[in-house]
Scaffold this motif. Structure first.
Motif, PDB file in Angstrom:
ATOM      1  N   ILE A  35      20.098  56.520  25.035  1.00 16.23           N
ATOM      2  CA  ILE A  35      21.106  55.567  25.496  1.00 16.23           C
ATOM      3  C   ILE A  35      20.390  54.383  26.119  1.00 16.23           C
ATOM      4  N   PRO A  36      20.629  53.171  25.623  1.00 16.51           N
ATOM      5  CA  PRO A  36      19.913  52.011  26.185  1.00 16.51           C
ATOM      6  C   PRO A  36      20.270  51.737  27.644  1.00 16.51           C
ATOM      7  N   GLY A  37      21.560  51.830  27.991  1.00 11.30           N
ATOM      8  CA  GLY A  37      21.965  51.501  29.353  1.00 11.30           C
ATOM      9  C   GLY A  37      23.227  52.206  29.782  1.00 11.30           C
ATOM     10  N   MET A  38      23.330  52.437  31.090  1.00  7.07           N
ATOM     11  CA  MET A  38      24.525  53.054  31.651  1.00  7.07           C
ATOM     12  C   MET A  38      24.825  52.463  33.014  1.00  7.07           C
ATOM     13  N   ALA A  39      26.101  52.421  33.333  1.00  7.10           N
ATOM     14  CA  ALA A  39      26.554  52.133  34.690  1.00  7.10           C
ATOM     15  C   ALA A  39      27.388  53.321  35.146  1.00  7.10           C
ATOM     16  N   VAL A  40      27.054  53.848  36.306  1.00  8.60           N
ATOM     17  CA  VAL A  40      27.748  55.001  36.870  1.00  8.60           C
ATOM     18  C   VAL A  40      28.324  54.580  38.212  1.00  8.60           C
ATOM     19  N   ALA A  41      29.626  54.756  38.369  1.00  8.86           N
ATOM     20  CA  ALA A  41      30.280  54.419  39.634  1.00  8.86           C
ATOM     21  C   ALA A  41      30.870  55.678  40.242  1.00  8.86           C
ATOM     22  N   VAL A  42      30.733  55.802  41.554  1.00 10.12           N
ATOM     23  CA  VAL A  42      31.313  56.933  42.264  1.00 10.12           C
ATOM     24  C   VAL A  42      32.154  56.411  43.421  1.00 10.12           C
ATOM     25  N   THR A  43      33.157  57.187  43.782  1.00 10.59           N
ATOM     26  CA  THR A  43      33.976  56.836  44.932  1.00 10.59           C
ATOM     27  C   THR A  43      34.184  58.066  45.804  1.00 10.59           C
ATOM     28  N   VAL A  44      34.116  57.841  47.101  1.00  6.79           N
ATOM     29  CA  VAL A  44      34.384  58.871  48.095  1.00  6.79           C
ATOM     30  C   VAL A  44      35.261  58.249  49.172  1.00  6.79           C
ATOM     31  N   ASP A  45      36.470  58.791  49.319  1.00  2.00           N
ATOM     32  CA  ASP A  45      37.366  58.350  50.389  1.00  2.00           C
ATOM     33  C   ASP A  45      37.590  56.834  50.378  1.00  2.00           C
ATOM     34  N   GLY A  46      37.770  56.261  49.188  1.00  2.00           N
ATOM     35  CA  GLY A  46      38.108  54.854  49.072  1.00  2.00           C
ATOM     36  C   GLY A  46      36.937  53.900  49.091  1.00  2.00           C
ATOM     37  N   LYS A  47      35.713  54.404  49.187  1.00  2.00           N
ATOM     38  CA  LYS A  47      34.523  53.550  49.161  1.00  2.00           C
ATOM     39  C   LYS A  47      33.674  53.947  47.962  1.00  2.00           C
ATOM     40  N   HIS A  48      33.068  52.942  47.336  1.00  2.00           N
ATOM     41  CA  HIS A  48      32.379  53.225  46.089  1.00  2.00           C
ATOM     42  C   HIS A  48      30.962  52.675  46.049  1.00  2.00           C
ATOM     43  N   ARG A  49      30.215  53.194  45.107  1.00  2.00           N
ATOM     44  CA  ARG A  49      28.872  52.716  44.789  1.00  2.00           C
ATOM     45  C   ARG A  49      28.737  52.647  43.279  1.00  2.00           C
ATOM     46  N   VAL A  50      27.905  51.730  42.815  1.00  2.00           N
ATOM     47  CA  VAL A  50      27.601  51.609  41.395  1.00  2.00           C
ATOM     48  C   VAL A  50      26.096  51.787  41.208  1.00  2.00           C
ATOM     49  N   TYR A  51      25.721  52.644  40.273  1.00  2.00           N
ATOM     50  CA  TYR A  51      24.317  52.900  39.945  1.00  2.00           C
ATOM     51  C   TYR A  51      24.075  52.399  38.525  1.00  2.00           C
ATOM     52  N   SER A  52      23.043  51.597  38.354  1.00  2.00           N
ATOM     53  CA  SER A  52      22.778  50.981  37.055  1.00  2.00           C
ATOM     54  C   SER A  52      21.475  51.497  36.464  1.00  2.00           C
ATOM     55  N   PHE A  53      21.500  51.754  35.165  1.00  2.00           N
ATOM     56  CA  PHE A  53      20.352  52.300  34.458  1.00  2.00           C
ATOM     57  C   PHE A  53      20.132  51.514  33.163  1.00  2.00           C
ATOM     58  N   GLY A  54      18.886  51.222  32.829  1.00  2.00           N
ATOM     59  CA  GLY A  54      18.549  50.705  31.522  1.00  2.00           C
ATOM     60  C   GLY A  54      19.023  49.295  31.263  1.00  2.00           C
ATOM     61  N   VAL A  55      19.229  49.012  29.979  1.00  2.00           N
ATOM     62  CA  VAL A  55      19.501  47.633  29.558  1.00  2.00           C
ATOM     63  C   VAL A  55      20.832  47.515  28.830  1.00  2.00           C
ATOM     64  N   ALA A  56      21.422  46.322  28.956  1.00  2.00           N
ATOM     65  CA  ALA A  56      22.675  46.016  28.268  1.00  2.00           C
ATOM     66  C   ALA A  56      22.428  45.593  26.826  1.00  2.00           C
ATOM     67  N   SER A  57      21.200  45.152  26.546  1.00  2.00           N
ATOM     68  CA  SER A  57      20.831  44.714  25.198  1.00  2.00           C
ATOM     69  C   SER A  57      19.344  44.966  24.995  1.00  2.00           C
ATOM     70  N   ARG A  58      19.011  45.625  23.918  1.00  2.00           N
ATOM     71  CA  ARG A  58      17.600  45.845  23.627  1.00  2.00           C
ATOM     72  C   ARG A  58      16.922  44.553  23.169  1.00  2.00           C
ATOM     73  N   ALA A  59      17.711  43.637  22.599  1.00  2.00           N
ATOM     74  CA  ALA A  59      17.128  42.393  22.111  1.00  2.00           C
ATOM     75  C   ALA A  59      16.646  41.511  23.248  1.00  2.00           C
ATOM     76  N   THR A  60      17.390  41.508  24.357  1.00  2.00           N
ATOM     77  CA  THR A  60      17.055  40.634  25.485  1.00  2.00           C
ATOM     78  C   THR A  60      16.450  41.390  26.663  1.00  2.00           C
ATOM     79  N   ASN A  61      16.592  42.739  26.656  1.00  2.00           N
ATOM     80  CA  ASN A  61      16.158  43.567  27.787  1.00  2.00           C
ATOM     81  C   ASN A  61      16.867  43.204  29.082  1.00  2.00           C
ATOM     82  N   LYS A  62      18.054  42.619  28.970  1.00  2.49           N
ATOM     83  CA  LYS A  62      18.831  42.302  30.167  1.00  2.49           C
ATOM     84  C   LYS A  62      19.275  43.608  30.822  1.00  2.49           C
ATOM     85  N   PRO A  63      18.981  43.798  32.100  1.00  3.90           N
ATOM     86  CA  PRO A  63      19.323  45.071  32.744  1.00  3.90           C
ATOM     87  C   PRO A  63      20.825  45.231  32.958  1.00  3.90           C
TER      88      PRO A  63
END
Length: 376
Positions: A35-63
């Motif tokens: 998998i080139p890229g993933m975004a994982v978001a979690v929420t606990v009691d109405g507050k959240h965090r986002v964890y980012s992995f890899g790239v959105a495009s292999r051509a540009t390597n944009k994270p």
């Protein structure tokens, strides 16, 4: 891994434990399925965090970041269901109405007397998963629907279907006297506060739109088609998607009473099919549940073959003691969202590859367990 957005409101030790659990769940999945890229978001009691992995495009390597736009495939159906429930809460329709009330062209057909509820819960009698290849526009779709013959009595069999939920969304919008795309984009999404969720990604945000990667590792994006908007057409960010999950857990911040009612209605139980209860758009399980039940309820055979179903009369009201989830895929993207209202926890997985559903569920299960430890 990059961590973004707000703190989940736990101690540093608990926050670190969640971060480690997310990485431990996601890293091997990305490696195994390339998998080139993933975004994982979690929420606990109405507050959240986002964890980012890899790239959105292999051509540009944009994270990947919290602003990366992903296709969510069939998770779009939860928005279509919310729009239909909103129309009912405002008095524009009833789920017990026959389809012919909003589409007179269906008069005399097998579908004419089918209810909106049966369409929304895939129990109209066996409508197919995909729109037939011979259907290129709505006039052709309507003519095909007029000729269609059911394989089962309405309400007796659940067969997952883009055609079924697509027709439901189309009719709900007709009941609101507004085209579906307009009703979703200009009414529902703004009321939910989802400002980075679209059917068509704006030109100014195309640079944030990830490329998906198909089974041949070619970059792809979703192809428009009949009922695409209703069934699989939404593109969104992990930040917006976790907000939608948070509103499903607790809608008290929404001023519009009809919208609060609609969100609750999408959690009600309408049909039982094996270990899973079909809600509107969402699918639910009694809590506590097991990962094996989630895997069974999301098994490919449930999608491709269908299963006997039992209509719930009257529908079971929404309750916090459930796990609610939905998977989604396009040719180049895979998504999953799950939440437990009673625990006030939830998770969203967005990836730019369509990887196996069991891998999504198992990864999300590990993350939910970590969230439960952070918020006992």
């Amino acid at each position: 891994m990059v961590v973004l957005a707000t703190s989940i409101g736990a101690s540093h030790a608990q926050t670190d434990a969640v971060e480690q659990a997310v990485a431990a769940a996601i890293d091997p999945v990305m490696k195994q399925y390339q998998i080139p890229g993933m975004a994982v978001a979690v929420t606990v009691d109405g507050k959240h965090r986002v964890y980012s992995f890899g790239v959105a495009s292999r051509a540009t390597n944009k994270p990947v970041t919290g602003d990366t736009v992903f296709e969510i495939g069939s998770v779009s159906k939860t928005f279509t269901a919310t729009l239909g429930a909103y129309a009912q809460a405002r008095g524009a329709l009833s789920l017990d109405d026959p389809a012919v009330r909003y589409l007179p062209a269906l008069a005399g057909s097998a579908l004419g007397g089918t209810t909106l509820r049966d369409l929304a819960t895939y129990t109209a009698g066996g409508l197919p998963l995909q729109v037939p290849d011979t259907v290129a526009d709505m006039p052709q779709m309507i003519e095909w629907l007029r000729q269609w013959q059911p394989e089962h009595a309405p309400g007796s069999y659940r067969r997952y279907s883009n055609v079924s939920i697509g027709l439901f969304g189309y009719l709900a919008a007709k009941a609101m006297n507004t085209p579906f795309r307009t009703a979703l984009s200009q009414q529902l999404l703004p009321k939910l506060g989802l400002m980075h969720t679209w059917l068509e990604v704006p030109s100014a945000r195309m640079g944030d739109y990830a490329w998906g990667y198909d089974k041949h590792d070619k970059p792809v994006r979703v192809t428009p088609g009949v009922f695409d908007a209703q069934a699989y057409g939404i593109k969104t960010t992990a930040t917006d998607m976790i907000r939608f999950v948070e509103l499903n857990i607790d809608a008290s911040s929404i001023d519009d009473a009809a919208l609060r009612q609609a969100l609750s209605a999408t959690h009600a139980g309408y049909v039982r099919a094996g270990v899973m209860t079909q809600a509107l758009g969402w699918e639910r399980y009694r809590w506590p549940t097991t990962v094996d039940d989630l895997l069974a309820g999301n098994d490919a055979r449930m999608v491709l073959d269908g299963s006997p179903a039992q209509r719930i009369e009257p529908p079971e009201a929404s309750t916090p003691d459930v796990l609610i989830n939905k998977t989604g895929s396009t040719n180049g993207f895979g998504s999953y969202a799950a939440f437990i209202p009673a625990r006030r926890i939830g998770v969203v997985l967005l990836a730019n590859r369509n990887y196996p559903v069991p891998a999504r569920i198992e990864a999300a299960w590990k993350i939910l367990n970590a969230l439960g430890t952070a918020h006992p």
